[in-house]
Scaffold this active site. Structure first.
Site, PDB file in Angstrom:
ATOM      1  N   CYS A  23      -3.037  -2.960   8.958  1.00 57.94           N
ATOM      2  CA  CYS A  23      -2.739  -4.112   8.312  1.00 57.94           C
ATOM      3  C   CYS A  23      -2.359  -5.448   9.352  1.00 57.94           C
ATOM      4  O   CYS A  23      -2.766  -6.499   9.182  1.00 57.94           O
ATOM      5  CB  CYS A  23      -1.745  -4.008   7.340  1.00 57.94           C
ATOM      6  SG  CYS A  23      -0.246  -3.573   7.917  1.00 57.94           S
TER       7      CYS A  23
ATOM      8  N   HIS B  78       4.743  -4.533   6.943  1.00 58.25           N
ATOM      9  CA  HIS B  78       3.275  -4.610   6.367  1.00 58.25           C
ATOM     10  C   HIS B  78       3.286  -6.259   6.528  1.00 58.25           C
ATOM     11  O   HIS B  78       3.919  -7.075   6.360  1.00 58.25           O
ATOM     12  CB  HIS B  78       3.493  -4.112   4.668  1.00 58.25           C
ATOM     13  CG  HIS B  78       2.187  -4.241   4.302  1.00 58.25           C
ATOM     14  ND1 HIS B  78       0.979  -4.012   4.961  1.00 58.25           N
ATOM     15  CD2 HIS B  78       1.737  -4.224   2.933  1.00 58.25           C
ATOM     16  CE1 HIS B  78      -0.089  -3.542   4.033  1.00 58.25           C
ATOM     17  NE2 HIS B  78       0.342  -4.090   2.882  1.00 58.25           N
TER      18      HIS B  78
ATOM     19  N   HIS C 194      -4.594  -8.274   2.078  1.00 58.58           N
ATOM     20  CA  HIS C 194      -4.210  -7.284   2.919  1.00 58.58           C
ATOM     21  C   HIS C 194      -4.833  -5.952   3.137  1.00 58.58           C
ATOM     22  O   HIS C 194      -5.433  -5.916   2.075  1.00 58.58           O
ATOM     23  CB  HIS C 194      -2.544  -7.013   2.615  1.00 58.58           C
ATOM     24  CG  HIS C 194      -2.466  -6.482   1.127  1.00 58.58           C
ATOM     25  ND1 HIS C 194      -1.586  -5.535   0.930  1.00 58.58           N
ATOM     26  CD2 HIS C 194      -2.708  -6.960  -0.048  1.00 58.58           C
ATOM     27  CE1 HIS C 194      -1.675  -5.077  -0.544  1.00 58.58           C
ATOM     28  NE2 HIS C 194      -2.274  -5.936  -1.040  1.00 58.58           N
TER      29      HIS C 194
END
Length: 231
Positions: free
Chosen positions: A162, A61, A73
């Site tokens: 992301c 992530h 994010h």
């Protein structure tokens, strides 16, 4: 040889887990794992515009550090498409919201604390810079780009996740190495499947053209086929 179709399905599920960022529930718990308490991470080593990377078991992530314990994010989320209530949207995204966001192809670039962003994982700082060499933008430029994109946005597991968000902010081009790796794996599976089918078709064609094949050749022709069908 294993049936490539279950393998492909497994990889697709893994990709879903990889890009959706599902947070695993603790054993015997019916709710979300609580995030670490504020101050769990030492943010003194983070600079505004840094690219933060949190490795997980099946995925990575990414986020852009904005300073003052804030991280921008991108996360899939159904809520921005059904309400404009910022207080509801800003609450920690649940697994249900994530899944529905993926299905509806909706997401939001949100600003969370470092603790909520990393959720207990270790954080790498600017680890991707080595892959882009002279393409790294200024730290302030990266942070401003992230701030301008805060809010609802479209979502795609493969084309707008992301990683695309952070690489656009820090390097000027939206790319995803996770997506590239997944696509290459799928291509390999398709090629393997085609090679098995091609072997079977060549074997059958040789039987039709040349008559009954010698007994020593029959297993070579049909065993891969039966193994492929049986999985």
């Amino acid at each position: 040889m294993k049936n490539p179709m279950p393998q492909a399905a497994s990889l697709l599920l893994e990709k879903l887990m990889l890009l959706v960022h599902i947070r695993p529930l603790p054993a015997g718990s019916g709710g979300e794992t609580p995030p670490p308490a504020p101050g769990y991470y030492d943010t003194s080593c983070f600079k505004r515009g840094d690219l933060l990377e949190v490795p997980r078991t099946l995925f990575i992530h990414f986020g852009i550090y904005l300073g003052e314990n804030r991280v921008a994010h991108l996360m899939p989320d159904i809520l921005p498409s059904i309400t404009g209530d910022r207080r509801q949207i800003q609450q920690v995204v649940t697994n249900k919201r994530l899944i529905l966001g993926v299905i509806a192809r909706t997401a939001s670039v949100r600003v969370d604390t470092v603790e909520d962003f990393a959720y207990g994982g270790s954080i790498l700082v600017n680890h991707m810079d080595r892959l882009f060499e002279d393409q790294v933008l200024g730290s302030e430029e990266a942070a401003r780009r992230a701030e301008k994109l805060v809010g609802a946005t479209a979502y795609s597991l493969l084309w707008n996740n992301c990683e695309h968000f952070v690489t656009y902010c820090r390097y000027g081009a939206p790319v995803s190495f996770q997506t590239d790796k997944f696509c290459e794996t799928v291509k390999m599976i398709i090629r393997d499947q085609r090679s098995v089918l091609a072997s079977v078709l060549v074997g059958l064609a040789s039987i039709v053209c040349l008559g009954v094949a010698p007994s020593t050749t029959l297993p070579t022709i049909f065993i891969p086929f039966f193994l492929w069908m049986a999985g």
